[in-house]
Design an enzyme around this catalytic site. Structure first.
Site, short mmCIF file in Angstrom:
data_model
loop_
_atom_site.label_atom_id
_atom_site.label_comp_id
_atom_site.label_asym_id
_atom_site.label_seq_id
_atom_site.Cartn_x
_atom_site.Cartn_y
_atom_site.Cartn_z
CE LYS A 187 3.66 8.51 1.85
NZ LYS A 187 3.45 7.21 1.26
CG ASP A 191 0.96 4.84 1.46
OD1 ASP A 191 0.69 5.13 0.28
OD2 ASP A 191 1.61 5.59 2.20
N GLY A 212 9.76 3.78 7.02
CA GLY A 212 9.17 5.12 6.98
C GLY A 212 7.66 5.07 6.90
#
Length: 191
Positions: A47, A83, A109
């Site tokens: 990502k 997200d 992350g």
């Protein structure tokens, strides 16, 4: 889910999953361009690293520095990040406004980055816990610089987590613990 939606809408599309080794990301994106693939999703561990391989980022992806969705617009690859907003939307539906709520986020992350920025934008008081405290601190610094909001950082040490959990309204796991090969692991238990 995507293939069922394509069938229902009568679209001549198919959604398939590919496992891309860490060292092959640039080759995979070259393949997307060569095959003129319409779009794709990106997951761990790519990502953040995918960002430098794209032509453009939308506002959310640019802000958080991570991408989970790519659209191929006539050969131009545009990265998006859904997200954070997706997570926050669900939390708001179940818990109401996040303003002033104490949120403990596990991980630093790509998904965690998006959730962290969105939580702070929604007014939450954020604490990031990560195995590598320096990585959590770097994320907190990015948020502080870009949004001007303070973010606390702790390690995944059990004693620290227990202390922070007692004050938290919301716990979000944005680590790989609980997924695939780590399906039977847990960072937080009820005991």
């Amino acid at each position: 889910m995507q293939n069922a939606a394509f069938r229902t809408l009568g679209l001549n599309c198919v959604y398939v999953a590919f496992s891309v080794p860490r060292g092959s990301l640039a080759d995979a994106i070259a393949g997307v361009r060569a095959l003129d693939i319409s779009g794709l999703n990106v997951t761990t561990p790519h990502k953040v690293n995918i960002v430098s391989l794209l032509d453009e980022l939308d506002e959310s992806a640019s802000l958080v520095g991570a991408v989970n969705t790519i659209k191929n617009h006539r050969g131009k690859l545009v990265g998006f990040n859904t997200d954070g907003e997706g997570c926050i939307r669900v939390l708001k539906e179940r818990m109401g406004p996040l303003r002033g709520k104490e949120v403990l986020l596990l991980g630093a992350g790509g998904a965690a980055r998006a959730i962290a920025f969105s939580a702070v934008k929604a007014g939450a008081e954020l604490t990031i816990a990560n195995r590598t405290v320096a990585r959590a601190r770097a994320l907190a610094n990015d948020i502080e610089q870009r949004l001007g909001a303070g973010v606390k950082v702790v390690s995944l040490n059990r004693a620290e987590l227990t202390k922070v959990l007692k004050k938290s309204d919301i716990l979000i796991n944005a680590t790989t613990v609980g997924m695939r090969s780590k399906a039977n692991e847990a960072l937080v238990t009820s005991s």
